[in-house]
Structures are given as structure tokens and as C-alpha cells.
Motif scaffolding. Structure first.
Motif, PDB file in Angstrom:
ATOM      1  N   CYS A  38       0.847  -1.187   0.000  1.00 54.12           N
ATOM      2  CA  CYS A  38       0.000   0.000   0.000  1.00 54.12           C
ATOM      3  C   CYS A  38       0.886   1.242   0.000  1.00 54.12           C
ATOM      4  O   CYS A  38       1.818   1.349   0.807  1.00 54.12           O
ATOM      5  CB  CYS A  38      -0.894  -0.009   1.238  1.00 54.12           C
ATOM      6  SG  CYS A  38      -1.924   1.475   1.378  1.00 54.12           S
ATOM      7  N   LEU A  40       0.185   4.098   1.055  1.00 49.67           N
ATOM      8  CA  LEU A  40      -0.049   4.900   2.255  1.00 49.67           C
ATOM      9  C   LEU A  40       0.583   4.288   3.499  1.00 49.67           C
ATOM     10  O   LEU A  40       1.270   4.968   4.254  1.00 49.67           O
ATOM     11  CB  LEU A  40      -1.555   5.091   2.471  1.00 49.67           C
ATOM     12  CG  LEU A  40      -2.285   5.833   1.353  1.00 49.67           C
ATOM     13  CD1 LEU A  40      -3.786   5.820   1.602  1.00 49.67           C
ATOM     14  CD2 LEU A  40      -1.766   7.244   1.234  1.00 49.67           C
ATOM     15  N   SER A  41       0.340   2.993   3.724  1.00 46.43           N
ATOM     16  CA  SER A  41       0.831   2.352   4.946  1.00 46.43           C
ATOM     17  C   SER A  41       2.105   1.543   4.748  1.00 46.43           C
ATOM     18  O   SER A  41       2.717   1.136   5.725  1.00 46.43           O
ATOM     19  CB  SER A  41      -0.252   1.426   5.516  1.00 46.43           C
ATOM     20  OG  SER A  41      -0.445   0.309   4.660  1.00 46.43           O
ATOM     21  N   LYS A  42       2.475   1.290   3.490  1.00 44.55           N
ATOM     22  CA  LYS A  42       3.642   0.463   3.145  1.00 44.55           C
ATOM     23  C   LYS A  42       3.485  -0.972   3.643  1.00 44.55           C
ATOM     24  O   LYS A  42       4.462  -1.675   3.843  1.00 44.55           O
ATOM     25  CB  LYS A  42       4.953   1.059   3.691  1.00 44.55           C
ATOM     26  CG  LYS A  42       5.173   2.512   3.348  1.00 44.55           C
ATOM     27  CD  LYS A  42       5.257   2.755   1.870  1.00 44.55           C
ATOM     28  CE  LYS A  42       5.650   4.178   1.556  1.00 44.55           C
ATOM     29  NZ  LYS A  42       4.623   4.993   0.996  1.00 44.55           N
ATOM     30  N   ARG A  43       2.252  -1.411   3.830  1.00 43.55           N
ATOM     31  CA  ARG A  43       1.957  -2.769   4.300  1.00 43.55           C
ATOM     32  C   ARG A  43       1.512  -3.638   3.123  1.00 43.55           C
ATOM     33  O   ARG A  43       1.005  -3.117   2.136  1.00 43.55           O
ATOM     34  CB  ARG A  43       0.852  -2.737   5.361  1.00 43.55           C
ATOM     35  CG  ARG A  43       1.094  -1.781   6.521  1.00 43.55           C
ATOM     36  CD  ARG A  43       2.021  -2.313   7.513  1.00 43.55           C
ATOM     37  NE  ARG A  43       1.424  -3.509   8.087  1.00 43.55           N
ATOM     38  CZ  ARG A  43       1.960  -4.190   9.054  1.00 43.55           C
ATOM     39  NH1 ARG A  43       3.079  -3.801   9.574  1.00 43.55           N
ATOM     40  NH2 ARG A  43       1.386  -5.264   9.506  1.00 43.55           N
ATOM     41  N   ASN A  56      -6.419  -3.199   1.527  1.00 42.05           N
ATOM     42  CA  ASN A  56      -5.656  -2.908   2.735  1.00 42.05           C
ATOM     43  C   ASN A  56      -6.663  -2.990   3.878  1.00 42.05           C
ATOM     44  O   ASN A  56      -7.462  -2.071   4.083  1.00 42.05           O
ATOM     45  CB  ASN A  56      -5.024  -1.522   2.659  1.00 42.05           C
ATOM     46  CG  ASN A  56      -4.217  -1.189   3.889  1.00 42.05           C
ATOM     47  OD1 ASN A  56      -4.562  -1.552   5.003  1.00 42.05           O
ATOM     48  ND2 ASN A  56      -3.131  -0.468   3.689  1.00 42.05           N
ATOM     49  N   GLU A  58      -6.141  -2.951   7.085  1.00 43.65           N
ATOM     50  CA  GLU A  58      -5.819  -2.038   8.178  1.00 43.65           C
ATOM     51  C   GLU A  58      -6.461  -0.659   7.984  1.00 43.65           C
ATOM     52  O   GLU A  58      -7.013  -0.081   8.906  1.00 43.65           O
ATOM     53  CB  GLU A  58      -4.299  -1.923   8.265  1.00 43.65           C
ATOM     54  CG  GLU A  58      -3.784  -1.073   9.391  1.00 43.65           C
ATOM     55  CD  GLU A  58      -2.258  -1.023   9.378  1.00 43.65           C
ATOM     56  OE1 GLU A  58      -1.729   0.068   9.635  1.00 43.65           O
ATOM     57  OE2 GLU A  58      -1.622  -2.048   9.113  1.00 43.65           O
ATOM     58  N   LEU A  59      -6.374  -0.133   6.758  1.00 45.14           N
ATOM     59  CA  LEU A  59      -6.927   1.192   6.471  1.00 45.14           C
ATOM     60  C   LEU A  59      -8.360   1.143   5.966  1.00 45.14           C
ATOM     61  O   LEU A  59      -9.013   2.187   5.874  1.00 45.14           O
ATOM     62  CB  LEU A  59      -6.052   1.920   5.441  1.00 45.14           C
ATOM     63  CG  LEU A  59      -4.615   2.224   5.862  1.00 45.14           C
ATOM     64  CD1 LEU A  59      -3.884   2.942   4.748  1.00 45.14           C
ATOM     65  CD2 LEU A  59      -4.584   3.045   7.141  1.00 45.14           C
ATOM     66  N   PRO A  74      -3.776   6.719  -4.258  1.00 48.42           N
ATOM     67  CA  PRO A  74      -4.676   6.765  -3.104  1.00 48.42           C
ATOM     68  C   PRO A  74      -6.059   7.343  -3.405  1.00 48.42           C
ATOM     69  O   PRO A  74      -7.060   6.859  -2.880  1.00 48.42           O
ATOM     70  CB  PRO A  74      -3.918   7.619  -2.083  1.00 48.42           C
ATOM     71  CG  PRO A  74      -2.480   7.340  -2.409  1.00 48.42           C
ATOM     72  CD  PRO A  74      -2.444   7.226  -3.920  1.00 48.42           C
ATOM     73  N   LYS A  82     -14.692  -1.333   7.052  1.00 45.49           N
ATOM     74  CA  LYS A  82     -13.600  -1.562   7.995  1.00 45.49           C
ATOM     75  C   LYS A  82     -14.168  -2.070   9.311  1.00 45.49           C
ATOM     76  O   LYS A  82     -15.182  -1.588   9.794  1.00 45.49           O
ATOM     77  CB  LYS A  82     -12.830  -0.266   8.225  1.00 45.49           C
ATOM     78  CG  LYS A  82     -11.572  -0.444   9.050  1.00 45.49           C
ATOM     79  CD  LYS A  82     -10.823   0.864   9.159  1.00 45.49           C
ATOM     80  CE  LYS A  82      -9.635   0.695  10.063  1.00 45.49           C
ATOM     81  NZ  LYS A  82      -8.928   1.941  10.271  1.00 45.49           N
ATOM     82  N   SER A  85     -12.522  -0.669  15.468  1.00 44.03           N
ATOM     83  CA  SER A  85     -11.318  -0.880  16.263  1.00 44.03           C
ATOM     84  C   SER A  85     -11.677  -1.303  17.683  1.00 44.03           C
ATOM     85  O   SER A  85     -12.763  -1.039  18.168  1.00 44.03           O
ATOM     86  CB  SER A  85     -10.473   0.394  16.286  1.00 44.03           C
ATOM     87  OG  SER A  85     -11.159   1.401  16.978  1.00 44.03           O
TER      88      SER A  85
END
Length: 92
Positions: A38, A40-43, A56, A58-59, A74, A82, A85
Motif C-alpha cells: 500500500c 499509504l501504509s507500506k503494508r 488494505n 488495516e486502512l 490513493p 472496515k 477498532s
């Protein structure tokens, strides 16, 4: 040239599946997943074959794949459902 070969399945000059081929939209070459993250998150991203998107978790966003090429701008990503949390809702 490397990306072109990966998208076309490493078959040299054969083009990737595209519109009008009768087999539906071009899908992402699975071997590319180990290189894509990604922006944005580099994941790492998860490939969702049903929607033909890179997700992604996470986001809570998904990047579309168009003609076998991931659109990882993006602004092109859509929001996914999502998971809430563990912290609960944030108070203003």
C-alpha cells in the motif's frame, strides 16, 4: 518490460487478457503480490478475486485493478467496510 512479462504471465510478446478477449477482465498476476504494498501504509495488500481489487484491511481501502494493472493512486481507492477498532468510538 519485467512488469509487462509478469502481467502477461511471462509469455514473452503475448498481450495480457484485455477487453474483447471474451474471458472477462484481466486479473492480477499472483506473483506480483509479493512486490506490491500500500502506498499509504507500506503494508502488504490482499488480492480479492471477487472484486478484482487489492485490499488494505488495516486502512479499510481497496485499490482497483484495471486491465491487469493495479491503480494504486490513493485517490482511486474506495473505502471498504472496515472492522471497528478495539478502542471503540473516538470522542471529539
Amino acid at each position: 518490460a519485467v512488469l509487462r512479462r509478469a502481467v502477461s504471465g511471462g509469455q514473452g510478446q503475448q498481450p495480457a487478457q484485455g477487453p474483447g478477449s471474451g474471458s472477462g477482465p484481466a486479473r492480477l498476476e499472483p506473483s506480483l503480490l509479493r512486490f506490491l504494498v500500500c502506498p499509504l501504509s507500506k503494508r502488504p495488500l490482499r488480492y480479492d478475486e471477487a472484486t478484482n481489487e487489492l485490499v488494505n484491511e488495516e486502512l479499510g481501502i481497496a485499490y482497483p485493478i484495471i486491465d491487469g494493472i493495479p491503480n494504486m493512486i490513493p485517490e482511486a481507492a474506495r473505502t471498504t467496510q472496515k472492522k471497528p477498532s478495539a478502542e471503540g468510538p473516538k470522542q471529539p
